[in-house]
Design an enzyme around this catalytic site. Structure first.
Site, PDB file in Angstrom:
ATOM      1  N   TYR A   1       3.760  -1.835 -10.621  1.00 50.77           N
ATOM      2  CA  TYR A   1       2.618  -2.739 -10.821  1.00 50.77           C
ATOM      3  C   TYR A   1       2.102  -2.639 -12.255  1.00 50.77           C
ATOM      4  O   TYR A   1       1.705  -3.634 -12.859  1.00 50.77           O
ATOM      5  CB  TYR A   1       1.494  -2.413  -9.828  1.00 50.77           C
ATOM      6  CG  TYR A   1       1.813  -2.834  -8.407  1.00 50.77           C
ATOM      7  CD1 TYR A   1       1.594  -4.143  -7.984  1.00 50.77           C
ATOM      8  CD2 TYR A   1       2.344  -1.931  -7.486  1.00 50.77           C
ATOM      9  CE1 TYR A   1       1.886  -4.542  -6.692  1.00 50.77           C
ATOM     10  CE2 TYR A   1       2.643  -2.315  -6.187  1.00 50.77           C
ATOM     11  CZ  TYR A   1       2.411  -3.625  -5.793  1.00 50.77           C
ATOM     12  OH  TYR A   1       2.704  -4.020  -4.515  1.00 50.77           O
TER      13      TYR A   1
ATOM     14  N   ASP B   1      -6.861   1.930  -2.116  1.00 53.42           N
ATOM     15  CA  ASP B   1      -5.617   1.235  -2.448  1.00 53.42           C
ATOM     16  C   ASP B   1      -4.834   2.098  -3.422  1.00 53.42           C
ATOM     17  O   ASP B   1      -5.406   2.943  -4.117  1.00 53.42           O
ATOM     18  CB  ASP B   1      -5.898  -0.140  -3.073  1.00 53.42           C
ATOM     19  CG  ASP B   1      -4.648  -1.009  -3.065  1.00 53.42           C
ATOM     20  OD1 ASP B   1      -4.321  -1.583  -2.018  1.00 53.42           O
ATOM     21  OD2 ASP B   1      -3.957  -1.066  -4.102  1.00 53.42           O
TER      22      ASP B   1
ATOM     23  N   ARG C   1     -15.767  -7.365   4.385  1.00 50.78           N
ATOM     24  CA  ARG C   1     -15.088  -7.635   3.109  1.00 50.78           C
ATOM     25  C   ARG C   1     -15.878  -8.664   2.302  1.00 50.78           C
ATOM     26  O   ARG C   1     -15.955  -8.577   1.072  1.00 50.78           O
ATOM     27  CB  ARG C   1     -13.669  -8.136   3.417  1.00 50.78           C
ATOM     28  CG  ARG C   1     -12.864  -8.668   2.268  1.00 50.78           C
ATOM     29  CD  ARG C   1     -12.376  -7.548   1.377  1.00 50.78           C
ATOM     30  NE  ARG C   1     -11.531  -8.072   0.327  1.00 50.78           N
ATOM     31  CZ  ARG C   1     -11.982  -8.661  -0.779  1.00 50.78           C
ATOM     32  NH1 ARG C   1     -13.269  -8.783  -0.972  1.00 50.78           N
ATOM     33  NH2 ARG C   1     -11.139  -9.104  -1.687  1.00 50.78           N
TER      34      ARG C   1
ATOM     35  N   ARG D   1      -1.764   0.104   7.381  1.00 50.98           N
ATOM     36  CA  ARG D   1      -2.735  -0.973   7.095  1.00 50.98           C
ATOM     37  C   ARG D   1      -3.560  -1.329   8.330  1.00 50.98           C
ATOM     38  O   ARG D   1      -3.889  -2.503   8.535  1.00 50.98           O
ATOM     39  CB  ARG D   1      -2.022  -2.227   6.571  1.00 50.98           C
ATOM     40  CG  ARG D   1      -1.224  -2.026   5.298  1.00 50.98           C
ATOM     41  CD  ARG D   1      -2.156  -1.925   4.096  1.00 50.98           C
ATOM     42  NE  ARG D   1      -1.425  -2.071   2.858  1.00 50.98           N
ATOM     43  CZ  ARG D   1      -1.360  -3.205   2.168  1.00 50.98           C
ATOM     44  NH1 ARG D   1      -1.973  -4.275   2.593  1.00 50.98           N
ATOM     45  NH2 ARG D   1      -0.697  -3.241   1.044  1.00 50.98           N
TER      46      ARG D   1
ATOM     47  N   ARG E   1      -7.272  -7.333   7.145  1.00 52.95           N
ATOM     48  CA  ARG E   1      -7.661  -8.724   7.369  1.00 52.95           C
ATOM     49  C   ARG E   1      -7.311  -9.289   8.738  1.00 52.95           C
ATOM     50  O   ARG E   1      -7.804 -10.350   9.105  1.00 52.95           O
ATOM     51  CB  ARG E   1      -7.060  -9.612   6.273  1.00 52.95           C
ATOM     52  CG  ARG E   1      -7.772  -9.451   4.948  1.00 52.95           C
ATOM     53  CD  ARG E   1      -6.992 -10.092   3.823  1.00 52.95           C
ATOM     54  NE  ARG E   1      -5.716  -9.396   3.634  1.00 52.95           N
ATOM     55  CZ  ARG E   1      -4.785  -9.770   2.764  1.00 52.95           C
ATOM     56  NH1 ARG E   1      -4.962 -10.838   2.037  1.00 52.95           N
ATOM     57  NH2 ARG E   1      -3.665  -9.077   2.647  1.00 52.95           N
TER      58      ARG E   1
HETATM   59  O1  1CP Z   1      -5.653   0.828   6.821  1.00 54.45           O
HETATM   60  C1  1CP Z   1      -5.108   0.904   5.708  1.00 54.45           C
HETATM   61  O2  1CP Z   1      -3.923   1.295   5.598  1.00 54.45           O
HETATM   62  C2  1CP Z   1      -5.918   0.491   4.534  1.00 54.45           C
HETATM   63  C3  1CP Z   1      -5.760   1.226   3.258  1.00 54.45           C
HETATM   64  C4  1CP Z   1      -4.697   0.641   2.333  1.00 54.45           C
HETATM   65  C5  1CP Z   1      -3.459   1.233   1.990  1.00 54.45           C
HETATM   66  C6  1CP Z   1      -2.868   2.493   2.569  1.00 54.45           C
HETATM   67  C7  1CP Z   1      -4.788  -0.552   1.580  1.00 54.45           C
HETATM   68  C8  1CP Z   1      -5.919  -1.514   1.644  1.00 54.45           C
HETATM   69  N1  1CP Z   1      -3.712  -0.647   0.746  1.00 54.45           N
HETATM   70  C9  1CP Z   1      -2.872   0.438   0.982  1.00 54.45           C
HETATM   71  C10 1CP Z   1      -1.615   0.764   0.315  1.00 54.45           C
HETATM   72  C11 1CP Z   1      -0.955  -0.219  -0.580  1.00 54.45           C
HETATM   73  N2  1CP Z   1      -1.520  -1.106  -1.459  1.00 54.45           N
HETATM   74  C12 1CP Z   1       0.449  -0.306  -0.738  1.00 54.45           C
HETATM   75  C13 1CP Z   1       1.437   0.592  -0.038  1.00 54.45           C
HETATM   76  C14 1CP Z   1       1.651   0.171   1.371  1.00 54.45           C
HETATM   77  C15 1CP Z   1       2.494  -1.038   1.575  1.00 54.45           C
HETATM   78  O3  1CP Z   1       3.644  -1.044   1.086  1.00 54.45           O
HETATM   79  O4  1CP Z   1       2.041  -1.942   2.269  1.00 54.45           O
HETATM   80  C16 1CP Z   1       0.734  -1.305  -1.685  1.00 54.45           C
HETATM   81  C17 1CP Z   1       2.097  -1.762  -2.166  1.00 54.45           C
HETATM   82  C18 1CP Z   1      -0.527  -1.811  -2.134  1.00 54.45           C
HETATM   83  C19 1CP Z   1      -0.750  -2.862  -3.169  1.00 54.45           C
HETATM   84  C20 1CP Z   1      -1.532  -3.953  -2.572  1.00 54.45           C
HETATM   85  N3  1CP Z   1      -2.883  -3.926  -2.437  1.00 54.45           N
HETATM   86  C21 1CP Z   1      -1.045  -5.127  -1.972  1.00 54.45           C
HETATM   87  C22 1CP Z   1       0.424  -5.498  -1.824  1.00 54.45           C
HETATM   88  C23 1CP Z   1       0.814  -6.550  -2.797  1.00 54.45           C
HETATM   89  C24 1CP Z   1       2.307  -6.719  -2.929  1.00 54.45           C
HETATM   90  O5  1CP Z   1       2.791  -6.497  -4.045  1.00 54.45           O
HETATM   91  O6  1CP Z   1       2.972  -7.027  -1.916  1.00 54.45           O
HETATM   92  C25 1CP Z   1      -2.157  -5.860  -1.519  1.00 54.45           C
HETATM   93  C26 1CP Z   1      -2.181  -7.211  -0.859  1.00 54.45           C
HETATM   94  C27 1CP Z   1      -3.316  -5.071  -1.806  1.00 54.45           C
HETATM   95  C28 1CP Z   1      -4.746  -5.358  -1.441  1.00 54.45           C
HETATM   96  C29 1CP Z   1      -5.197  -4.628  -0.224  1.00 54.45           C
HETATM   97  N4  1CP Z   1      -5.163  -3.244  -0.078  1.00 54.45           N
HETATM   98  C30 1CP Z   1      -5.707  -2.895   1.131  1.00 54.45           C
HETATM   99  C31 1CP Z   1      -6.110  -4.107   1.799  1.00 54.45           C
HETATM  100  C32 1CP Z   1      -6.796  -4.190   3.136  1.00 54.45           C
HETATM  101  C33 1CP Z   1      -5.785  -5.172   0.940  1.00 54.45           C
HETATM  102  C34 1CP Z   1      -6.069  -6.655   1.187  1.00 54.45           C
HETATM  103  C35 1CP Z   1      -7.107  -7.135   0.223  1.00 54.45           C
HETATM  104  C36 1CP Z   1      -8.354  -7.745   0.801  1.00 54.45           C
HETATM  105  O7  1CP Z   1      -8.866  -7.407   1.874  1.00 54.45           O
HETATM  106  O8  1CP Z   1      -8.876  -8.635   0.094  1.00 54.45           O
END
Ligand code: 1CP
Length: 342
Positions: free
Chosen positions: A150, A74, A37, A24, A28
Site C-alpha cells: 500500500y 486497520d 460509522r 472482519r 459494514r
Molecule cells: O473485525 C475486524 O476484523 C475489523 C478490524 C479490521 C482488520 C483486521 C479492519 C477494519 N481492517 C482489518 C485488516 C485489513 N485492512 C487488511 C487485512 C485483512 C484482509 O486481507 O482483509 C487489509 C488488506 C486492510 C486494508 C483495507 N482497509 C481494505 C482493503 C482494501 C483492498 O486493498 O482490498 C479496506 C476496504 C479497508 C477499510 C476498512 N478496514 C476495516 C473496515 C471495517 C474497513 C471498511 C471501511 C469503512 O467502514 O468505511
C-alpha cells in the site's frame, strides 16, 4: 483464570466443536456498524476514537456466539503513524501517497509509532474490560510486505508495480521493510501490554511471488518480526496468515516462527497440515462467498470444513474477510451449525 477456548487451541489442543471467529467480523455487513460509522469524521478518526472502536468490536459479540473479538483498527494505521499520508475513499478503499512517485523514500522513526497510536492501545484496554472473560482478544497488524504494498503503490489492486519496484529498487524496498518490521513489532508488543491475548499478522498479499522474492519480502521480514517480538518479551501466540502463499505456505509455517497458520480459501486443510510443523494449530478456511449464499448448502459446507480440519488443532474462520453484502442471519446460522453440528 477463565479458560479461553481459542487460547487452548493455540496451545495445541483440539477442541470439538472448534472455537470460531470471523475475519472482519466488525464491519459494514452489520446495520449497527453502519450507524456508528456515520458518527465518525472519517475511517481513521473512527479507528482513533476508543469509544466507537470498542463498540464496533462488541457488536458482533452481542449478536453471535463467537469465541474471540478482534481489535477494531486497520493495518494502515502503521503508515499513518510513520508519517505517510493515508485516507479512505468511500466505497473504494485506502489511498496513500505512493512512494513510487518519489526519488527518495522517507518515513518517520519507528520510535514515534507507539506514542502516535496511543488511542489504539486505550481501545485494547477498554475492550478487555468490556468483553466476557472467556472471550479471546486478538490484536493484529499487517505483515510487512502487505503494508509495504500500500505504501509503495498508494492503493490496493494488483501488485505488479510493487513487484517491479522490488526488482528495480531493491535497496529502497529492503529499507522500507526493515522500518516496518521494527514499527510493527513495537505496535504489536504495545497491544499485548494493553491486554491482547494473542496476535494475528495479516499478510494478505502473499500471492504471485517467485520463491526468491517470497524469501526476500515475506520470509525474512516475518522471521525478523517474530524474533524482534520475542526479544521485546512478547510470549503470546501469533497466527500468521499468508493469504495466497500457495506452494510456499510450508516455508512460511516452518521458517518464520509463527505459532499458528491462517489457511486461505483455496488451500486444503490436508495440504496445510502436511506442510506445517507437526501439530501446528490451523485457522480457516470457509469461503466468504458461500456465507453470502447461505442455506442448506452453506451448512453442509461448514460441516465439510470441520471434517477437513479434524486432524489438527482447529480454529474455525473464513478463508478471507466477510464481505459487506453478507446477510447477518447467515452468519448466525453458520455459528449455530459449528456449535451444535446441526
Ligand atoms: O473485525 C475486524 O476484523 C475489523 C478490524 C479490521 C482488520 C483486521 C479492519 C477494519 N481492517 C482489518 C485488516 C485489513 N485492512 C487488511 C487485512 C485483512 C484482509 O486481507 O482483509 C487489509 C488488506 C486492510 C486494508 C483495507 N482497509 C481494505 C482493503 C482494501 C483492498 O486493498 O482490498 C479496506 C476496504 C479497508 C477499510 C476498512 N478496514 C476495516 C473496515 C471495517 C474497513 C471498511 C471501511 C469503512 O467502514 O468505511
Amino acid at each position: 483464570m477463565t479458560e479461553r477456548s481459542m487460547m487452548r487451541v493455540l496451545g495445541g489442543e483440539r477442541i470439538d466443536p472448534p472455537p470460531v471467529w470471523i475475519m472482519r467480523q466488525a464491519g459494514r455487513y452489520l446495520p449497527e456498524y453502519r450507524q456508528i460509522r456515520a458518527q465518525a469524521k472519517d475511517f481513521l478518526d473512527f479507528c482513533y476514537t476508543p469509544a466507537l472502536a470498542v463498540e464496533a468490536v462488541m457488536q458482533p459479540l452481542r449478536r453471535f456466539d463467537l469465541d474471540a473479538g478482534i481489535l477494531f483498527s486497520d493495518i494502515l494505521v502503521l503508515p499513518d503513524a510513520l508519517g505517510r499520508k493515508v485516507w479512505f475513499v468511500e466505497g473504494e478503499g485506502p489511498r496513500l501517497e505512493p512512494l513510487l512517485d518519489q526519488d527518495t523514500w522517507t518515513f518517520g522513526d519507528p520510535d514515534r509509532v507507539v506514542g502516535f497510536l496511543a488511542p489504539v492501545y486505550e481501545t485494547v484496554e477498554r475492550i478487555r474490560a468490556a468483553m466476557p472473560a472467556e472471550t479471546t482478544l486478538i490484536g493484529f497488524a499487517g505483515g510487512p510486505w502487505t503494508v509495504a504494498t500500500y505504501m509503495i503503490q498508494g492503493e490496493g489492486g494488483d501488485k505488479d508495480r510493487c513487484r517491479r519496484a522490488t526488482y528495480q529498487r531493491p535497496g529502497d524496498v529492503a529499507a522500507l521493510l526493515s522500518v516496518l518490521v521494527e514499527a510493527t513489532a513495537r505496535h504489536l508488543a504495545a497491544q499485548v501490554a494493553a491486554g491482547a491475548d494473542c496476535l494475528q499478522i495479516f499478510e494478505s498479499w502473499s500471492e504471485g511471488l517467485p520463491e526468491p522474492l517470497f524469501e526476500e519480502v515475506i520470509l525474512k521480514p516475518t522471521k525478523a518480526l517474530m524474533a524482534r517480538l520475542r526479544a521485546l518479551g512478547v510470549t503470546v501466540p501469533v497466527i500468521g496468515f499468508p493469504r495466497g502463499a500457495g506452494a510456499l505456505l510450508g516455508r512460511y509455517a516452518r521458517e518464520t516462527g509463527v505459532t499458528a497458520l491462517g489457511v486461505d480459501t483455496q488451500t486444503p486443510a490436508g495440504f496445510a497440515r502436511a506442510q506445517a510443523p507437526e501439530g501446528m494449530p490451523l485457522q480457516g478456511n470457509f469461503d466468504p462467498q458461500m456465507l453470502i449464499c447461505g442455506g442448506a448448502a452453506m451448512e453442509a459446507e461448514a460441516r465439510r470444513v470441520i471434517e477437513d480440519f479434524r486432524g489438527s488443532p482447529h480454529i474455525f474462520n473464513l478463508g478471507h474477510g466477510i464481505t459487506p453484502q453478507t446477510p447477518p442471519e447467515n452468519l448466525a446460522a453458520l455459528v449455530q451449525v459449528i456449535k451444535t453440528g446441526g
